[in-house]
Design an enzyme around this catalytic site. Structure first.
Site, PDB file in Angstrom:
ATOM      1  CE  LYS A 224       1.657   2.922 -13.752  1.00 41.53           C
ATOM      2  NZ  LYS A 224       0.524   3.314 -12.890  1.00 41.53           N
TER       3      LYS A 224
ATOM      4  CG  ASP B 199       5.374  -5.001 -14.583  1.00 35.97           C
ATOM      5  OD1 ASP B 199       4.849  -4.189 -15.377  1.00 35.97           O
ATOM      6  OD2 ASP B 199       4.980  -5.152 -13.413  1.00 35.97           O
TER       7      ASP B 199
ATOM      8  CE1 TYR C  70       1.554  -3.021  -5.908  1.00 37.15           C
ATOM      9  CE2 TYR C  70       1.395  -1.687  -7.899  1.00 37.15           C
ATOM     10  CZ  TYR C  70       0.794  -2.321  -6.824  1.00 37.15           C
ATOM     11  OH  TYR C  70      -0.567  -2.261  -6.675  1.00 37.15           O
TER      12      TYR C  70
END
Length: 440
Positions: free
Chosen positions: A276, A243, A148
């Protein structure tokens, strides 16, 4: 009898699609009413009905230090007194970019020379892909099934996270020609990687990969696989986008790349994305890479990216405070807690006779209800996922908050102390018995 959470969910569904602003929050895969959180501190969260839980979600990762760390809160409060948003450069942006570039290193190896701050992980990966296409003059993107990378149009094919939770193959509203520019292959499959480049190598701009998969449950890369991705992409003139929106600064001071480098697996991604933890819980994300690639971004180069709230001063203040406080001691504390609880989870499920495997990548872990830890998306889906909801609700009733999906990692913080760990350990055998009694 309803409580405040029921009332709020009913009110939310009248004005918000599905009653939530991100799909997994709706409890669709576990059932029941979502907990509307009113506050959080340290290792705990408190819902709208006043019930406190030991938290294993950590805002899906950002709360590395624990919720509402006083020094992070103070930094944001102090920044707020000077203004909430300027739409202009600030000194803090320069400081944060420098901290990011300095942290992501192993010895003299530094994959990041330039950093661009954005607001969300989706924006970071979207920009990274546009940048890769601009750098190579090619259109095709390779991604891995179950990974994702946010919800931009080209990245939802066989994605993890909420798409896996909702059992959707992609998303309505994505034009077929855009979807066709993304080539989806199996994760941890060297043959599939070789085959896609053999057929399309001259047209592939980049391979995008989660540093360690954690949105279809935790599925670590096989030894050497991330290095193979880099080598294969570079051999064909393509770029590697790593990522680290979830893993970056969460599992190691230099992210999962740093964890692998320290273990002897060295490779050089061309672009790395962060989110995050890098914003300390505030809306902030980033992408970085070597200067020759990053300087293709406007205003220097032809690849356009902009954002009014990019580098928001409150988010930058939270990110700076968090990264400065994220010392080696913090990582050692979180790692030790993750080791301890993953062992306790394994023992509890084994004691209850539940077929399972506990998967781990750094301090990230979760249970899969299958005999061996999954290596790819197909194996992650091939489990007795119906056992998760009883486990989830049993732990919630015992005051432990888990992610509301079997396809998510469990997160610990530096604020989880001996009392919290003992309470979780005591609750796990009871929850495991609930999972054992579940039926499809």
């Amino acid at each position: 009898m309803t409580d405040r959470n029921d009332d709020l969910f009913s009110a939310a569904r009248a004005v918000i699609p599905g009653g939530v602003n991100s799909p997994v929050r709706a409890y669709g895969s576990v059932g029941g009413t979502p907990r509307f959180l009113a506050s959080a501190k340290g290792a705990t969260v408190t819902d709208a009905a006043g019930v406190e839980y030991i938290d294993l979600v950590a805002s899906w990762g950002p709360a590395l230090l624990g919720h509402a760390h006083p020094e992070v809160v103070a930094a944001v409060q102090e920044a707020a007194t000077r203004g909430l948003s300027f739409g202009a450069p600030t000194e803090g942006e320069v400081e944060l970019a420098a901290v990011i570039a300095e942290r992501v290193r192993f010895g003299e190896t530094r994959p990041i020379e330039r950093v661009r701050l954005v607001s969300t992980g989706t924006e970071a990966t979207m920009t990274a892909i546009r940048l890769a296409r601009g750098a190579t003059g090619r259109d095709l993107l390779v991604k891995f099934a179950g990974h994702y990378h946010g919800h931009s149009d080209g990245l939802l094919a066989e994605a993890g996270s909420g798409v896996a939770t909702l059992a959707l193959p992609g998303s309505a509203g994505v034009p077929a020609p855009i979807a066709a520019q993304t080539l989806v292959i199996g994760y941890n499959d060297p043959d599939a990687l070789a085959a896609v480049f053999a057929e399309h190598g001259s047209r592939i701009a980049a391979v995008i990969v989660e540093a360690s998969a954690a949105n279809m449950g935790v599925v670590a890369p096989l030894p050497g696989f991330n290095r193979l991705i880099a080598d294969t992409a570079h051999a064909h003139g393509a770029l590697m986008i790593l990522d680290e929106v979830l893993t970056g600064f969460r599992v190691h001071p230099a992210g999962f790349w740093g964890l692998q480098a320290a273990a002897g697996e060295e490779y050089l991604p061309d672009i790395v994305t962060f989110g995050k933890v890098v914003g300390g819980g505030m809306p902030l994300a980033a992408l970085g890479g070597r200067a020759e690639v990053m300087d293709l971004l406007a205003p220097l180069g032809p690849v356009y990216q902009a954002g009014t709230l990019s580098g928001n001063p409150l988010s930058v203040a939270a990110g700076l405070a968090t990264l400065r406080l994220a010392t080696p001691e913090v990582y050692a504390t979180v790692d030790a807690a993750a080791d301890r609880l993953s062992v306790a989870l394994d023992a509890a499920l084994a004691g209850a006779g539940v077929t399972h495997a506990v998967a781990k990548a750094g301090s990230l872990f979760n249970a899969s209800f299958r005999a061996s830890a999954p290596r790819d998306y197909a194996e992650a889906q091939a489990q007795e996922s119906f056992r998760y909801a009883p486990l989830f609700h049993s732990l919630r009733e015992q005051g432990i908050a888990l992610p509301p999906s079997v396809f998510e990692a469990w997160f610990l913080t530096a604020a989880h102390g001996e009392d919290e760990l003992q309470r979780i350990e005591a609750a796990l055998p009871i929850a495991a018995e609930a999972a054992a009694a579940a039926r499809p």
